[in-house]
Design an enzyme around this catalytic site. Structure first.
Site, PDB file in Angstrom:
ATOM      1  CG  HIS A 252      -2.040   0.968   1.170  1.00 56.81           C
ATOM      2  ND1 HIS A 252      -1.889   2.298   1.509  1.00 56.81           N
ATOM      3  CD2 HIS A 252      -3.339   0.815   0.803  1.00 56.81           C
ATOM      4  CE1 HIS A 252      -3.052   2.917   1.351  1.00 56.81           C
ATOM      5  NE2 HIS A 252      -3.937   2.053   0.922  1.00 56.81           N
ATOM      6  CD  GLU A 307      -7.235  -1.799  -2.208  1.00 53.97           C
ATOM      7  OE1 GLU A 307      -6.238  -2.226  -1.549  1.00 53.97           O
ATOM      8  OE2 GLU A 307      -7.575  -0.599  -2.215  1.00 53.97           O
TER       9      GLU A 307
END
Length: 359
Positions: A252, A307
């Site tokens: 991320h 996600e």
């Protein structure tokens, strides 16, 4: 100072959320998001972000009633939906329909009442259009259901399973707000011109449509489907890393350790059904991927992000991948509108400089 993409540049003050990427922390108004996602409803957390305090029972009832009234589509919106081409993506439909909502009377000053209205109607638009696109009869909202339960009901036309509502509600709380991301920034830029709240949300929807911001869970599904087909995670992942491919669902831009949202989603999935084969596959892939990422990219600490388990949640509740980014947008609308109101209450127009490099 020049920073490409404004990376690391502080452009606003906010009391809405705080992210510590090194420690893997995300808080909404001082409260860890994990606690809110496990203990509270969508409506309660939305109220908390808009008003700055958790609602009393009476305040929660008032908000719930208002959201139930506001989620009903006006006749002219249904006419617009009927006229839009069927090959238009759901995000394009959202952008068009939300921009057509009639602004409140106080044009230049965004209000929480308008924020509630847009948040309430967003899932209705998505579900109505989705069924229309699939050749199914659109379903009207049902008063007895909560915000998230009604969304699932309108999508599927049947009473939603309690575990499915809980899983999706957890996801929508965890993705409700996340600091100065691309779509939130675009919303605040629009609001800084003293434009209306609807225009600012429309800007955010257009930004969310881009695959670098709102489309990652679909890539995770592709990865899991590929591994499920071969029934062996390590060769598939190792080959991707050898080709220097990005491993969707890991790493991320902000978090340098565990993504707290992924931890909460994983916890919710385990409570739902620990014997689900799709969940078992996700757990297996996570273990292998983290091991191989450390081998190929030592010290980078590329951990599971939101996600990855968002994709697992969506598959567990049998949600069409076409609904992923619109659903993400429906949850993030709370954060967008809270930021727009915050911007309006202490406004300075955004006007960064550019560095001329031409002749």
């Amino acid at each position: 100072m020049y920073a490409k993409g404004l990376k690391g540049i502080i452009a606003a003050e906010t009391s809405l959320s705080y992210i510590d990427g090194n420690k893997g922390e995300l808080i909404y108004r001082g409260t860890p998001v994990h606690d809110l996602a496990i203990q509270s409803s969508f409506e309660e957390v939305a109220y908390f972000l808009w008003y700055g305090v958790m609602p009393t029972k009476e305040q929660l009832n008032e908000l719930t009633l208002k959201m139930r009234n506001d989620r009903i589509l006006p006749a002219y919106i249904k006419e617009i939906l009927a006229l839009l081409p069927l090959d238009l993506s759901l995000m394009d439909v959202l952008r068009t329909v939300i921009s057509s909502l009639v602004p409140g009377t106080n044009f230049k000053k965004p209000t929480i009442e308008e924020a509630i209205r847009i948040t309430a109607i967003m899932p209705t638009v998505i579900a109505y259009r989705y069924r229309q696109h699939e050749g199914l009869t659109p379903i009207e909202p049902k008063n007895e259901y909560s915000h998230v339960a009604n969304y699932l009901y309108m999508l599927n036309g049947q009473k939603p399973e309690k575990s499915h509502v809980g899983a999706l509600e957890t996801y929508m709380i965890l993705t409700m707000e996340h600091g100065m991301n691309a779509s939130t920034f675009s919303a605040r830029v629009t609001a800084s011109t003293e434009s209306d709240l609807i225009s600012a949300v429309t800007s955010a929807i257009g930004t969310m449509k881009g695959p670098l911001h709102g489309g990652a869970p679909t890539g995770v599904l592709d990865l899991l489907d590929e591994i499920e087909y071969d029934l062996n995670a390590e060769p598939v992942i190792r080959e991707k890393l050898n080709r220097n491919e990005k491993l969707m669902g890991f790493g991320h831009r902000v978090y340098r350790t565990n993504d707290p949202r992924a931890i909460a989603l994983k916890e919710k999935l385990l409570k739902m059904n620990s014997d689900d084969p799709w969940l078992k596959l996700a757990l297996h892939v996570e273990e292998i991927a983290i091991h191989l990422l450390e081998e190929f990219k030592p010290g980078r600490k590329l951990m599971t992000n939101v996600e990855f388990y968002a994709a697992a949640i969506m598959r567990a509740i049998k949600m069409d991948p076409a609904l992923f980014t619109p659903t993400f947008s429906a949850s993030r609308t709370v954060g967008w509108t809270a930021h727009i109101i915050e911007q309006a209450n202490n406004n300075t127009i955004f006007r960064p400089q550019s560095l001329y490099v031409g002749k």
